[in-house]
Scaffold this motif. Structure first.
Motif, PDB file in Angstrom:
ATOM      1  N   GLY A 146     -24.087   8.036  19.193  1.00  0.00           N
ATOM      2  CA  GLY A 146     -23.934   8.814  20.198  1.00  0.00           C
ATOM      3  C   GLY A 146     -23.884  10.362  19.709  1.00  0.00           C
ATOM      4  O   GLY A 146     -23.672  10.668  18.363  1.00  0.00           O
ATOM      5  N   ARG A 147     -23.540  11.289  20.570  1.00  0.00           N
ATOM      6  CA  ARG A 147     -23.691  12.664  19.927  1.00  0.00           C
ATOM      7  C   ARG A 147     -22.127  13.306  20.056  1.00  0.00           C
ATOM      8  O   ARG A 147     -21.119  12.505  20.582  1.00  0.00           O
ATOM      9  CB  ARG A 147     -24.323  13.798  21.237  1.00  0.00           C
ATOM     10  N   PRO A 148     -21.771  14.001  19.334  1.00  0.00           N
ATOM     11  CA  PRO A 148     -20.507  14.663  19.241  1.00  0.00           C
ATOM     12  C   PRO A 148     -19.915  15.173  20.468  1.00  0.00           C
ATOM     13  O   PRO A 148     -20.579  15.800  21.290  1.00  0.00           O
ATOM     14  CB  PRO A 148     -20.481  15.662  18.095  1.00  0.00           C
ATOM     15  N   VAL A 149     -18.792  14.976  20.740  1.00  0.00           N
ATOM     16  CA  VAL A 149     -17.976  15.338  22.091  1.00  0.00           C
ATOM     17  C   VAL A 149     -16.990  15.998  21.605  1.00  0.00           C
ATOM     18  O   VAL A 149     -15.811  15.683  20.635  1.00  0.00           O
ATOM     19  CB  VAL A 149     -17.767  14.069  22.726  1.00  0.00           C
TER      20      VAL A 149
ATOM     21  N   SER B  78     -17.269  11.363  17.465  1.00  0.00           N
ATOM     22  CA  SER B  78     -18.525  10.630  17.788  1.00  0.00           C
ATOM     23  C   SER B  78     -17.940   9.034  17.668  1.00  0.00           C
ATOM     24  O   SER B  78     -16.978   8.812  16.663  1.00  0.00           O
ATOM     25  CB  SER B  78     -19.807  10.602  17.214  1.00  0.00           C
ATOM     26  N   MET B  79     -18.471   8.098  18.445  1.00  0.00           N
ATOM     27  CA  MET B  79     -17.928   6.657  18.268  1.00  0.00           C
ATOM     28  C   MET B  79     -18.677   6.269  17.082  1.00  0.00           C
ATOM     29  O   MET B  79     -19.817   6.651  16.644  1.00  0.00           O
ATOM     30  CB  MET B  79     -18.467   5.835  19.438  1.00  0.00           C
TER      31      MET B  79
ATOM     32  N   TYR C 156     -15.698   9.183  14.360  1.00  0.00           N
ATOM     33  CA  TYR C 156     -16.356  10.325  13.086  1.00  0.00           C
ATOM     34  C   TYR C 156     -15.900  11.622  13.833  1.00  0.00           C
ATOM     35  O   TYR C 156     -16.397  11.928  14.716  1.00  0.00           O
ATOM     36  CB  TYR C 156     -17.657   9.786  12.972  1.00  0.00           C
ATOM     37  N   PHE C 157     -15.297  12.387  12.886  1.00  0.00           N
ATOM     38  CA  PHE C 157     -14.936  13.714  13.437  1.00  0.00           C
ATOM     39  C   PHE C 157     -15.559  14.643  12.548  1.00  0.00           C
ATOM     40  O   PHE C 157     -15.751  14.629  11.449  1.00  0.00           O
ATOM     41  CB  PHE C 157     -13.555  14.046  13.385  1.00  0.00           C
ATOM     42  N   THR C 158     -16.497  15.720  13.273  1.00  0.00           N
ATOM     43  CA  THR C 158     -17.042  17.177  12.495  1.00  0.00           C
ATOM     44  C   THR C 158     -16.439  18.293  12.823  1.00  0.00           C
ATOM     45  O   THR C 158     -15.946  18.380  14.088  1.00  0.00           O
ATOM     46  CB  THR C 158     -18.506  16.739  12.818  1.00  0.00           C
ATOM     47  N   ALA C 159     -16.433  19.081  12.122  1.00  0.00           N
ATOM     48  CA  ALA C 159     -15.733  20.561  12.532  1.00  0.00           C
ATOM     49  C   ALA C 159     -16.763  20.989  13.313  1.00  0.00           C
ATOM     50  O   ALA C 159     -17.812  21.027  13.032  1.00  0.00           O
ATOM     51  CB  ALA C 159     -15.471  21.383  11.021  1.00  0.00           C
ATOM     52  N   THR C 160     -15.958  22.092  14.064  1.00  0.00           N
ATOM     53  CA  THR C 160     -16.934  22.754  14.981  1.00  0.00           C
ATOM     54  C   THR C 160     -17.040  24.253  14.487  1.00  0.00           C
ATOM     55  O   THR C 160     -17.924  25.079  14.998  1.00  0.00           O
ATOM     56  CB  THR C 160     -16.025  23.067  16.288  1.00  0.00           C
ATOM     57  N   ARG C 161     -16.570  24.450  13.117  1.00  0.00           N
ATOM     58  CA  ARG C 161     -16.837  25.646  12.506  1.00  0.00           C
ATOM     59  C   ARG C 161     -17.183  25.432  10.845  1.00  0.00           C
ATOM     60  O   ARG C 161     -16.617  24.563  10.587  1.00  0.00           O
ATOM     61  CB  ARG C 161     -15.592  26.881  12.502  1.00  0.00           C
TER      62      ARG C 161
END
Length: 520
Positions: free
Chosen positions: A465-468, A480-481, A494-499
């Motif tokens: 899935g896409r990042p939420v 994301s799952m 899975y956690f991705t930084a927004t900056r």
């Protein structure tokens, strides 16, 4: 909530969170294998280190109001009727934070009952729900923890957002469903023990050899005397390490230092002390050697082998540490090391030291002299499976719990998928993303609570899935799952930084209920 009702520090943290939520979502698709550790951790110039304290606020629940209610601890052994909250894969410990998103009618009825009950107002009973590994049937743990509702908010749809805090352990005696549909239970509060400390008169101090009645070069058991302390007003050591050495002749000092080093290396990692007395087992071993008339020459030969490769600085530190420890001698039936095995304060120092080496954060120095609180804090934050932590919750006795935690900190290394037993992470992959520690409880919008351990690296786990960005447990990160690439079981997020300048740029969150560790 009005700004005047909160502290300046909390206001600044809330403004910081809102600023993160207003940022544009910028997520790059990067091949993880080609990304260096420096890049993954925001090694580029101008990278900003993530503020882990904002995670513990659980801001995703929105603004919640303080109940302004402070409940005294319930009497140990007393029986109460409380609403039951059984949460799958969640093990609550005293002093741990529990966020709740209450949307189901029976649980809303339970909260309403808790707020109007008189004998234990604002209190619920929280237990672990799990599936039997043999037949898949749902089971309820009989040992749980009471939780006091600290903050809550009622939404327009009637649902509740709650922040609760663990209080006391209990054992469930029976349960039923009341007329409102709320699950209730009769629980008995567990009477906790008083942390044990080694009695001060268990050991005495050895008199310097020159002052004893021994004659000749052989030291017998009759030549070793205990310095009895008859002054009741003075519980401290009457002979310091320096005065003890000054009382020795040159030959005796050489023999004494030889004894220190021969026992130093083998016992250094296992010795700890309370704040009042340093109780060591090394003296007992050395007394046995002295009684067997081991000569200084034999001691010196053993030193050459034992101390090879040890730096001069470490030798000096060992000499200072064991100088006092060697003078301890038993006065009681059991040697001092037996008492030390159950000394809660000594064990707390050991556990805090292991935590600092293995987990590193948060720092536990402020509660190291409160062994009972320390044991619960370590148990609530250990990145292990929920079944291993339930085992810790069921242990009665602070000393026994601390000993088991020390064993776990020393032994656990690998995490595997619970469904297919595929290796998914190692202890070295841990990453602390919350000021509470590497493991914490978080509530999702659908009313489920997950205990999540954070890691910088995993294996055999894929992102779907896409990042939420909405409802992120970690402000400033999109989620994301994830699933196991072997059995397709849901493993976490899975956690991705927004900056781009945020450190770290990504990390993983695994559900504790979906992994098994190598200590089981």
């Amino acid at each position: 909530m009005e700004w005047g009702e909160i502290s300046e520090n909390e206001r600044l943290q809330i403004e910081h969170i809102r600023g993160l939520e207003d940022e544009e979502l910028e997520v790059e698709e990067v091949d993880e294998e080609e990304l260096s550790d420096e890049d993954a951790n925001g090694g580029s110039a101008g990278a900003s280190l993530y503020d882990t304290s904002i995670v513990a606020l659980h801001s995703y629940l929105g603004e919640v109001e303080d109940t302004h209610h402070r409940l005294a601890f319930l009497d140990g052994g007393a029986v109460f009727t409380l609403p039951l909250f059984y949460l799958e894969g969640v093990v609550l410990f005293p002093e741990a934070t529990l966020p709740l998103r209450v949307i189901f009618p029976n649980l809303i009825a339970g909260v309403q009952r808790a707020m109007r009950q008189e004998d234990a107002p604002y209190t619920i009973a929280v237990g672990r729900l799990y599936r039997d590994p043999d037949n898949g049937r749902i089971r309820f743990s009989t040992t749980g923890t009471t939780a006091e509702i600290k903050q809550f908010r009622t939404l327009e749809d009637g649902s509740l957002n709650i922040v609760a805090r663990g209080q006391q352990r209990f054992r469930l005696q029976r349960h039923w469903v009341d007329v409102d549909g709320a699950l209730c239970g009769e629980i008995q509060v567990i009477q906790e023990d008083v942390p044990l400390r080694t009695p001060r008169d268990v050991v005495g101090k050895l008199v310097p050899l020159r002052k004893s009645a021994a004659t000749g070069s052989v030291v017998s058991s009759s030549s070793i005397h205990l310095e009895c302390q008859h002054d009741e007003g003075n519980d401290s050591d009457e002979i310091s390490g320096g005065s003890f050495e000054r009382g020795l002749s040159s030959a005796e000092k050489q023999l004494h230092e030889s004894a220190l080093f021969s026992c130093g290396d083998s016992n250094a990692s296992d010795e700890s002390s309370s704040d009042d007395d340093k109780l060591g087992a090394s003296s007992q071993a050395e007394r046995s050697r002295l009684e067997n008339s081991i000569s200084p020459v034999q001691f010196s030969k053993g030193i050459a082998d034992a101390c090879s490769g040890v730096t001069k600085r470490s030798q000096i530190l060992q000499r200072k540490y064991y100088m006092n420890q060697l003078r301890d001698a038993p006065r009681a039936f059991w040697p001092s090391w037996v008492y030390q095995m159950y000394d809660a304060y000594s064990l707390a120092i050991k556990a805090a030291d292991r935590w600092k080496k293995v987990v590193k954060a948060p720092n536990l120095d402020n509660i190291v002299m409160k062994p009972d609180l320390l044991s619960f804090h370590i148990a609530s934050k250990l990145p292990l499976s929920d079944s291993s932590r339930q085992e810790l919750l069921e242990i009665d006795g602070t000393s026994y719990r601390l000993r088991r935690e020390i064993e776990l900190l020393d032994s656990f290394d690998k995490l595997k998928c619970k469904a297919c037993l595929t290796l998914v992470a190692k202890r070295s992959d841990m990453l602390v993303m919350s000021s509470d520690g590497p493991l914490g409880a978080y509530a999702n919008p659908h009313g489920f609570v997950h205990e999540v351990m954070t890691l910088i690296k995993t294996t055999a786990i894929g992102v779907t899935g896409r990042p939420v960005k909405e409802y992120s447990w970690f402000p400033g990160y999109a989620w994301s799952m994830t699933e196991c690439t072997i059995c397709r079981a849901h493993m976490g997020w899975y956690f991705t930084a927004t900056r781009k300048n945020m450190k770290p740029q990504y990390f993983w969150g695994l559900r504790s209920s979906q992994v098994v560790d190598d200590t089981q």
